[in-house]
Design an enzyme around this catalytic site. Structure first.
Site, PDB file in Angstrom:
ATOM      1  N   ARG A   1       0.849  -1.209   0.000  1.00 54.42           N
ATOM      2  CA  ARG A   1       0.000   0.000   0.000  1.00 54.42           C
ATOM      3  C   ARG A   1       0.877   1.249   0.000  1.00 54.42           C
ATOM      4  O   ARG A   1       0.625   2.203  -0.722  1.00 54.42           O
ATOM      5  CB  ARG A   1      -0.942   0.002   1.226  1.00 54.42           C
TER       6      ARG A   1
ATOM      7  N   LYS B   1     -12.695  14.701   4.240  1.00 54.89           N
ATOM      8  CA  LYS B   1     -13.802  14.140   3.455  1.00 54.89           C
ATOM      9  C   LYS B   1     -14.614  13.173   4.299  1.00 54.89           C
ATOM     10  O   LYS B   1     -14.047  12.422   5.099  1.00 54.89           O
ATOM     11  CB  LYS B   1     -13.243  13.401   2.242  1.00 54.89           C
TER      12      LYS B   1
ATOM     13  N   GLU C   1     -19.765  14.698   1.109  1.00 55.66           N
ATOM     14  CA  GLU C   1     -19.982  13.763   0.003  1.00 55.66           C
ATOM     15  C   GLU C   1     -21.189  12.857   0.222  1.00 55.66           C
ATOM     16  O   GLU C   1     -21.080  11.808   0.845  1.00 55.66           O
ATOM     17  CB  GLU C   1     -18.732  12.884  -0.216  1.00 55.66           C
TER      18      GLU C   1
ATOM     19  N   LYS D   1     -19.007  17.158  -2.841  1.00 50.65           N
ATOM     20  CA  LYS D   1     -18.582  16.061  -3.723  1.00 50.65           C
ATOM     21  C   LYS D   1     -19.798  15.172  -3.939  1.00 50.65           C
ATOM     22  O   LYS D   1     -20.404  14.712  -2.974  1.00 50.65           O
ATOM     23  CB  LYS D   1     -17.448  15.272  -3.073  1.00 50.65           C
TER      24      LYS D   1
HETATM   25  P1  13P Z   1     -14.528   6.895  -7.080  1.00 51.93           P
HETATM   26  O1  13P Z   1     -14.226   8.027  -8.002  1.00 51.93           O
HETATM   27  O2  13P Z   1     -13.764   5.638  -7.373  1.00 51.93           O
HETATM   28  O3  13P Z   1     -16.000   6.676  -6.914  1.00 51.93           O
HETATM   29  O4  13P Z   1     -13.979   7.301  -5.646  1.00 51.93           O
HETATM   30  C1  13P Z   1     -14.142   8.598  -5.209  1.00 51.93           C
HETATM   31  C2  13P Z   1     -14.323   8.611  -3.760  1.00 51.93           C
HETATM   32  O5  13P Z   1     -13.565   9.214  -3.055  1.00 51.93           O
HETATM   33  C3  13P Z   1     -15.482   7.926  -3.202  1.00 51.93           C
HETATM   34  O6  13P Z   1     -15.643   8.320  -1.878  1.00 51.93           O
END
Ligand code: 13P
Length: 343
Positions: free
Chosen positions: A48, A138, A179, A221
């Site tokens: 990772r 986030k 998000e 987002k």
């Molecule tokens: P994806 O663009 O692969 O959906 O991932 C973005 C992300 O941060 C989801 O929380």
């Protein structure tokens, strides 16, 4: 107003600066295992670190990328030469972001629906992350489309949690990326996705208001309005662009400094085409529309790497190419011809 007002303003503006977007590399342990399984690489701490090292150090990324969202483990890791990752990002003019939700759990009384956890102790964690160089955070909430869902109870629980998180971030001087992701896994049409996304946005912004979150210091987002993966008729690029813009106009206040999209399972090329069409067709929106993709930026790079040190440069070139294409899409200047040139 708090002591961080000026800094929050600066950070939010930088995150959605013209022609720049966010690279999400914050996969949780189960998710990164799934990604590594797809290339036959074991998810060890070392692998990772090596993979995230190549993403973070890809030369030239600062031209297209305003910020990267890290998983907590990555925030504590360093390059092979021992330089902490947030320092490497800062040297390229890239902001460090941190995923702070602790993942999803079943929501009691709501079969098939989930709520994100992680508010307990969040105030203390945010202070620690800030001390380590993070300037934004986030939190991902997941909304599922199905028979009779999403329910109001689920949308409201997630919206309230997002608002509590956003308030804590601003108190700590971190810009919250809020998000709410309406999943694209079902067999529903794009119109059904439109309704679920519009409802979600309206409730999320109502809760942000009630919790006194400064919209001026909040980045949204969100998913695009697309057909579910299993829907037999798939909305085309123009329709996705039209529906998404209509939905955002209806649900997102103009005070928001910028909107970034997740890719959510769209192919790398479609995610770029959708973003480009929105920006080309709708140049006069109240907010910049940009990207915060995980898979749509990383997939070609992950495949090119395949877990082998000798492939690092090739993988970084694949990443830079997608970053460049999406940067152009932020300004409606992407063309598919660019893909052939790079191939
Ligand atoms: P994806 O663009 O692969 O959906 O991932 C973005 C992300 O941060 C989801 O929380």
């Amino acid at each position: 107003m708090n002591q961080f007002t000026q800094q929050l303003e600066q950070t939010a503006r930088a995150m959605v600066a013209p022609g720049k977007g966010i690279l999400a590399i914050d996969e949780s342990m189960p998710t990164i295992k799934k990604r590594f399984d797809s290339i036959g690489v074991e998810s060890t701490e070392g692998n990772r670190r090596a993979y995230r090292d190549l993403l973070i150090t890809a030369p030239g990324g600062g031209k297209f990328i305003s910020g990267m969202i890290l998983f907590e483990e990555t925030l504590h890791q360093s390059t092979a030469a021992g330089v902490p990752f947030p320092k490497v990002l800062a040297a390229q003019g890239i902001l460090t972001g941190i995923k702070v939700d602790k993942g999803i759990k079943a929501l009691p009384g709501h079969p098939g629906e989930v709520v994100s956890e992680g508010l307990d102790g969040l105030r203390e964690r945010l202070t620690e992350y800030r001390g380590m160089g993070a300037s934004f955070a986030k939190w991902r909430a997941v909304i599922t489309i199905g028979t009779g869902i999403p329910s109001s109870g689920c949308i409201e629980a997630n919206a309230h949690t997002l608002a509590r998180y956003a308030g804590l971030c601003q108190e700590a001087g971190l810009v919250p990326v809020v998000e709410p992701e309406v999943l694209m896994d079902g067999d529903n049409t794009a119109e059904v996705c439109f309704d679920a996304t519009e409802r979600t946005l309206k409730i999320v912004f109502h809760e942000l208001y009630r919790q006194r979150v400064a919209l001026e210091h909040t980045v949204l987002k969100v998913n695009m309005v697309v057909s579910g993966k299993k829907c037999p008729t798939q909305a085309g690029v123009q329709q996705v662009a039209d529906l998404t813009v209509k939905c955002l106009r209806s649900g997102v206040p103009a005070a928001i400094p910028g909107i970034v999209f997740l890719s959510g399972g769209q192919s790398a090329l479609l995610a770029t085409a959708h973003l480009n069409t929105m920006n080309a067709m709708y140049p006069q929106l109240p907010w910049p529309l940009s990207f915060s993709y995980g898979r749509a930026l990383q997939d070609p790079c992950l495949k090119a790497w395949g877990g082998k040190a000798e492939n690092v440069e090739r993988a970084q070139r694949a990443l830079l190419h997608r970053e460049h294409c999406n940067s152009l899409a932020c300004e409606g200047k992407y063309t598919e011809a660019l893909e052939k040139e790079a191939a």
